[in-house]
Motif scaffolding. Structure first.
Motif, PDB file in Angstrom:
ATOM      1  N   GLY A   1      33.493  44.715  32.116  1.00  0.00           N
ATOM      2  CA  GLY A   1      34.703  44.697  32.926  1.00  0.00           C
ATOM      3  C   GLY A   1      34.571  45.567  34.170  1.00  0.00           C
ATOM      4  O   GLY A   1      34.954  45.161  35.276  1.00  0.00           O
ATOM      5  N   GLN A   2      34.020  46.772  34.008  1.00  0.00           N
ATOM      6  CA  GLN A   2      33.817  47.670  35.142  1.00  0.00           C
ATOM      7  C   GLN A   2      32.870  47.056  36.162  1.00  0.00           C
ATOM      8  O   GLN A   2      33.082  47.159  37.378  1.00  0.00           O
ATOM      9  CB  GLN A   2      33.273  49.013  34.649  1.00  0.00           C
ATOM     10  N   LEU A   3      31.819  46.415  35.663  1.00  0.00           N
ATOM     11  CA  LEU A   3      30.848  45.767  36.547  1.00  0.00           C
ATOM     12  C   LEU A   3      31.514  44.678  37.375  1.00  0.00           C
ATOM     13  O   LEU A   3      31.321  44.597  38.602  1.00  0.00           O
ATOM     14  CB  LEU A   3      29.711  45.179  35.692  1.00  0.00           C
ATOM     15  N   HIS A   4      32.327  43.848  36.722  1.00  0.00           N
ATOM     16  CA  HIS A   4      33.000  42.766  37.444  1.00  0.00           C
ATOM     17  C   HIS A   4      33.981  43.315  38.471  1.00  0.00           C
ATOM     18  O   HIS A   4      34.098  42.781  39.582  1.00  0.00           O
ATOM     19  CB  HIS A   4      33.728  41.839  36.467  1.00  0.00           C
ATOM     20  N   GLN A   5      34.697  44.393  38.129  1.00  0.00           N
ATOM     21  CA  GLN A   5      35.623  45.000  39.084  1.00  0.00           C
ATOM     22  C   GLN A   5      34.889  45.456  40.344  1.00  0.00           C
ATOM     23  O   GLN A   5      35.389  45.289  41.457  1.00  0.00           O
ATOM     24  CB  GLN A   5      36.353  46.173  38.431  1.00  0.00           C
ATOM     25  N   HIS A   6      33.704  46.026  40.178  1.00  0.00           N
ATOM     26  CA  HIS A   6      32.928  46.462  41.336  1.00  0.00           C
ATOM     27  C   HIS A   6      32.419  45.267  42.146  1.00  0.00           C
ATOM     28  O   HIS A   6      32.404  45.308  43.378  1.00  0.00           O
ATOM     29  CB  HIS A   6      31.747  47.330  40.891  1.00  0.00           C
ATOM     30  N   LEU A   7      32.018  44.222  41.446  1.00  0.00           N
ATOM     31  CA  LEU A   7      31.481  43.046  42.138  1.00  0.00           C
ATOM     32  C   LEU A   7      32.522  42.378  43.032  1.00  0.00           C
ATOM     33  O   LEU A   7      32.194  41.847  44.095  1.00  0.00           O
ATOM     34  CB  LEU A   7      30.933  42.036  41.118  1.00  0.00           C
ATOM     35  N   ILE A   8      33.793  42.388  42.602  1.00  0.00           N
ATOM     36  CA  ILE A   8      34.848  41.718  43.384  1.00  0.00           C
ATOM     37  C   ILE A   8      35.695  42.712  44.178  1.00  0.00           C
ATOM     38  O   ILE A   8      36.673  42.318  44.806  1.00  0.00           O
ATOM     39  CB  ILE A   8      35.758  40.863  42.476  1.00  0.00           C
TER      40      ILE A   8
ATOM     41  N   TYR B   1      37.729  45.132  43.097  1.00  0.00           N
ATOM     42  CA  TYR B   1      39.062  45.068  42.492  1.00  0.00           C
ATOM     43  C   TYR B   1      39.931  46.209  43.009  1.00  0.00           C
ATOM     44  O   TYR B   1      39.483  47.360  43.059  1.00  0.00           O
ATOM     45  CB  TYR B   1      38.922  45.148  40.970  1.00  0.00           C
ATOM     46  N   PRO B   2      41.165  45.938  43.402  1.00  0.00           N
ATOM     47  CA  PRO B   2      41.989  46.957  44.076  1.00  0.00           C
ATOM     48  C   PRO B   2      42.657  47.982  43.170  1.00  0.00           C
ATOM     49  O   PRO B   2      43.316  48.887  43.666  1.00  0.00           O
ATOM     50  CB  PRO B   2      43.048  46.110  44.799  1.00  0.00           C
ATOM     51  N   LEU B   3      42.526  47.851  41.854  1.00  0.00           N
ATOM     52  CA  LEU B   3      43.178  48.787  40.934  1.00  0.00           C
ATOM     53  C   LEU B   3      42.143  49.598  40.169  1.00  0.00           C
ATOM     54  O   LEU B   3      41.018  49.144  39.946  1.00  0.00           O
ATOM     55  CB  LEU B   3      44.051  48.047  39.926  1.00  0.00           C
ATOM     56  N   ALA B   4      42.548  50.795  39.726  1.00  0.00           N
ATOM     57  CA  ALA B   4      41.734  51.581  38.810  1.00  0.00           C
ATOM     58  C   ALA B   4      42.150  51.242  37.383  1.00  0.00           C
ATOM     59  O   ALA B   4      43.269  50.821  37.140  1.00  0.00           O
ATOM     60  CB  ALA B   4      41.931  53.069  39.077  1.00  0.00           C
ATOM     61  N   GLY B   5      41.233  51.429  36.453  1.00  0.00           N
ATOM     62  CA  GLY B   5      41.572  51.213  35.043  1.00  0.00           C
ATOM     63  C   GLY B   5      41.043  49.904  34.512  1.00  0.00           C
ATOM     64  O   GLY B   5      41.110  48.867  35.174  1.00  0.00           O
ATOM     65  N   ILE B   6      40.519  49.958  33.291  1.00  0.00           N
ATOM     66  CA  ILE B   6      39.895  48.790  32.676  1.00  0.00           C
ATOM     67  C   ILE B   6      40.747  48.205  31.562  1.00  0.00           C
ATOM     68  O   ILE B   6      40.600  47.034  31.195  1.00  0.00           O
ATOM     69  CB  ILE B   6      38.490  49.167  32.127  1.00  0.00           C
ATOM     70  N   HIS B   7      41.702  48.994  31.015  1.00  0.00           N
ATOM     71  CA  HIS B   7      42.479  48.522  29.865  1.00  0.00           C
ATOM     72  C   HIS B   7      43.335  47.317  30.257  1.00  0.00           C
ATOM     73  O   HIS B   7      44.061  47.341  31.242  1.00  0.00           O
ATOM     74  CB  HIS B   7      43.362  49.639  29.330  1.00  0.00           C
ATOM     75  N   GLN B   8      43.238  46.254  29.475  1.00  0.00           N
ATOM     76  CA  GLN B   8      43.937  44.985  29.668  1.00  0.00           C
ATOM     77  C   GLN B   8      43.505  44.252  30.951  1.00  0.00           C
ATOM     78  O   GLN B   8      44.247  43.434  31.498  1.00  0.00           O
ATOM     79  CB  GLN B   8      45.465  45.177  29.650  1.00  0.00           C
ATOM     80  N   TYR B   9      42.297  44.533  31.413  1.00  0.00           N
ATOM     81  CA  TYR B   9      41.736  43.783  32.542  1.00  0.00           C
ATOM     82  C   TYR B   9      41.376  42.385  32.060  1.00  0.00           C
ATOM     83  O   TYR B   9      40.762  42.220  31.017  1.00  0.00           O
ATOM     84  CB  TYR B   9      40.493  44.492  33.076  1.00  0.00           C
ATOM     85  N   GLU B  10      41.783  41.369  32.810  1.00  0.00           N
ATOM     86  CA  GLU B  10      41.609  39.976  32.383  1.00  0.00           C
ATOM     87  C   GLU B  10      40.619  39.229  33.279  1.00  0.00           C
ATOM     88  O   GLU B  10      40.599  39.418  34.489  1.00  0.00           O
ATOM     89  CB  GLU B  10      42.962  39.250  32.409  1.00  0.00           C
TER      90      GLU B  10
ATOM     91  N   ILE C   1      51.851  45.540  48.841  1.00  0.00           N
ATOM     92  CA  ILE C   1      51.543  44.291  48.126  1.00  0.00           C
ATOM     93  C   ILE C   1      50.404  43.514  48.777  1.00  0.00           C
ATOM     94  O   ILE C   1      49.937  42.510  48.226  1.00  0.00           O
ATOM     95  CB  ILE C   1      52.809  43.397  48.023  1.00  0.00           C
ATOM     96  N   GLU C   2      49.923  43.984  49.919  1.00  0.00           N
ATOM     97  CA  GLU C   2      48.920  43.234  50.684  1.00  0.00           C
ATOM     98  C   GLU C   2      47.719  42.825  49.828  1.00  0.00           C
ATOM     99  O   GLU C   2      47.271  41.680  49.881  1.00  0.00           O
ATOM    100  CB  GLU C   2      48.448  44.077  51.884  1.00  0.00           C
ATOM    101  N   SER C   3      47.206  43.733  49.026  1.00  0.00           N
ATOM    102  CA  SER C   3      46.021  43.427  48.202  1.00  0.00           C
ATOM    103  C   SER C   3      46.350  42.584  46.975  1.00  0.00           C
ATOM    104  O   SER C   3      45.443  42.105  46.293  1.00  0.00           O
ATOM    105  CB  SER C   3      45.356  44.734  47.747  1.00  0.00           C
ATOM    106  N   PHE C   4      47.652  42.390  46.712  1.00  0.00           N
ATOM    107  CA  PHE C   4      48.071  41.703  45.484  1.00  0.00           C
ATOM    108  C   PHE C   4      48.977  40.509  45.754  1.00  0.00           C
ATOM    109  O   PHE C   4      49.535  39.944  44.818  1.00  0.00           O
ATOM    110  CB  PHE C   4      48.826  42.690  44.568  1.00  0.00           C
ATOM    111  N   LYS C   5      49.143  40.134  47.030  1.00  0.00           N
ATOM    112  CA  LYS C   5      50.158  39.118  47.351  1.00  0.00           C
ATOM    113  C   LYS C   5      49.868  37.764  46.720  1.00  0.00           C
ATOM    114  O   LYS C   5      50.798  36.978  46.482  1.00  0.00           O
ATOM    115  CB  LYS C   5      50.310  38.974  48.862  1.00  0.00           C
TER     116      LYS C   5
END
Length: 508
Positions: A215-222, A224-233, A422-426
């Motif tokens: 999950g952490q690897l995928h967050q770095h690859l994309i 991801y604008p949020l911190a935290g891995i719990h309940q990452y989908e 909301i720009e990163s999450f719109k």
């Protein structure tokens, strides 16, 4: 005095000491120290299933190191557990005896059911998922459970893990195509003996280091604008895409890859193959990462005595946040009481029944509890701090999307800052959802204004429509001048959301 607990987890790949502290009775335990040692105990289990003297020596040395830390943090309540490698060892009784003799720790050897059960427990105690399949891939075994209506239905333990697959099938540092095929055939044969996994069409929830690292690897690859891995989908196709991408890397490149632990560079690819096969075999809808696992499951079962039902999780998280930021609970209740009354009046005049749901009201309640909590760090940048703190803090029972929604409402300052946040999450929310968040946020701004002195002077609010304007009749039991002044300044946000003119009418 803080209640402290230590849990030592002796796994096949890593050993870990986690220290938890409960700040006061009734609040959840918090992790205050987490130390990992990658001793790879599995590599000291020989072909005769005997843990070598060298392996036992490394185990004892690591436990001695943990003892020093436990003494430093003044922790006496310690649970020491071991899983697959020692469980599968023929000399396990000797290992348990040596640990007791050399360190004083009573080593509890978890059986397959216990290891699976604690992983399942951690998931239902930290998410609101009603039905799913958990997969806890350790270094030497993989535990899988199926739960329905949050009750355990099935479990199994498979005799392989990320490290054992690497040791048994991969000669070099990363698998060849032929070795991939051997892993696939072996794992698929194991899965075909477990019919209850097949075609369940429910989320697959990954527990343990391999899943977290993925999950952490995928967050770095994309990015991801949020911190935290719990309940990452992640959706199912993502697992295949990441795996295909990683296959193009050399071992040296994998070791340097941002988000991937260097010590897992040689086990991540076999792990991903197992996750992919499980997703396909179960026909799962998505892959969800749980940061909570075996150790938290033990904590929840053996130490904590709280109600971790689905509906209680977010309430507990709110209570935890309010404690951390010393938030006035009486003021929060009054803000929600006023906000709920305003929402009811708006609903009545605008005929919004069906648009505002019970879930929205609950969200409003949670946001009222922690509205502009950032002021405890800096009054001038309260909104900014509030959004950052909430959007990047794990909140049990909320998905990442729900967490950002809560942060947007609780930090509401106006439409301009809302658009910035909301720009990163719109793309996560429809236009109607965004309008509703602005409405709820602007209601909270007015509600906060109506208790700006924190004296609970407002007793009742009634709305009426007159000549196109909305009259706010506000009953008070004491001097209301500060509330009146503040409301006149802040009502514009609600006026913009409702597209009406508001006329506050204060009286005793």
């Amino acid at each position: 005095m803080e209640n402290k607990v230590g849990i030592i987890d002796i796994g096949s790949n890593t050993m870990r000491l986690v220290i938890y502290a409960q700040p006061q009775k009734g609040l959840p335990f918090k992790e205050i120290q987490n130390i990992k040692m990658g001793i790879r105990l599995r590599t000291y289990l020989n072909t005769e299933k005997i843990v070598s003297d060298e392996g036992i020596s490394k185990l004892i040395d690591t436990l001695h190191s943990f003892q020093l830390l436990l003494h430093h943090y003044d922790v006496t309540n310690v649970t020491c557990i071991a899983t697959a490698t020692i469980r599968q060892a023929k000399n396990r009784e000797d290992v348990i005896h040596i640990v007791q003799e050399k360190t004083g720790f009573t080593l509890t050897l978890l059986n397959e059911y216990e290891e699976a059960f604690y992983g399942y427990t951690a998931v239902i105690h930290s998410t609101d998922i009603k039905e799913g399949i958990t997969v806890d891939m350790g270094g030497g075994s993989t535990e899988i459970t199926y739960f329905q209506n949050r009750e355990l239905v099935e479990y199994c333990s498979l005799p392989f893990g990320s490290l054992s697959l690497r040791l048994d099938f991969v000669k070099g540092s990363i698998p060849t195509e032929e070795e991939y095929e051997q892993i696939r055939q072996y794992v698929q044969a194991q899965l075909e003996d477990i019919p209850w996994i097949a075609n369940k069409k429910v989320p697959l929830i990954g527990i343990g280091g391999s899943a977290r690292n993925f999950g952490q690897l995928h967050q770095h690859l994309i990015d991801y604008p949020l911190a935290g891995i719990h309940q990452y989908e992640m959706n199912v196709s993502t697992v295949q895409e990441v795996q295909d991408n990683l296959k193009t890397f050399t071992f040296s490149e994998l070791q340097k890859l941002e988000g991937l632990s260097k010590e897992r560079a040689d086990t991540i690819l076999p792990s991903l193959e197992v996750f992919r096969l499980l997703l396909n075999w179960s026909n799962s809808s998505k892959f969800i990462i749980s940061k909570k696992g075996l150790r938290e499951g033990i904590l929840y079962n053996k130490i904590e005595e709280q109600d971790y039902s689905s509906r209680k999780l977010v309430n507990m998280s709110m209570q935890d946040i309010m404690y951390d930021f010393r938030i006035n609970m009486d003021n929060s209740r009054q803000i929600f009481k006023i906000a709920k009354s305003i929402l009811k009046q708006v609903n009545k005049i605008k005929e919004m029944d069906g648009l505002i749901t019970d879930k929205d009201v609950k969200l409003l309640e949670h946001a009222a509890c922690i509205f502009h909590l950032g002021k405890y760090l800096n009054e001038e940048s309260s909104s900014h701090h509030t959004f950052y703190l909430l959007s990047n803090r794990s909140i049990l029972g909320l998905s990442h999307q729900e967490r950002v929604k809560l942060a947007l409402i609780a930090s509401y300052k106006g439409k301009r800052t809302f658009r910035q946040y909301i720009e990163s999450f719109k793309d996560w929310y429809t236009q109607d959802e965004q309008k509703k968040m602005c409405l709820l946020g602007s209601i909270l701004k007015v509600a906060q204004s109506l208790n700006i002195t924190k004296r609970n002077v407002v007793t009742d609010i009634k709305f009426s429509s007159k000549n196109g304007d909305w009259i706010m009749d506000i009953q008070c039991h004491d001097d209301y001048k500060p509330e009146e002044y503040r409301t006149e300044k802040q009502k514009k946000h609600l006026e913009k959301s409702l597209k009406v003119s508001l006329i506050p009418n204060f009286h005793y």
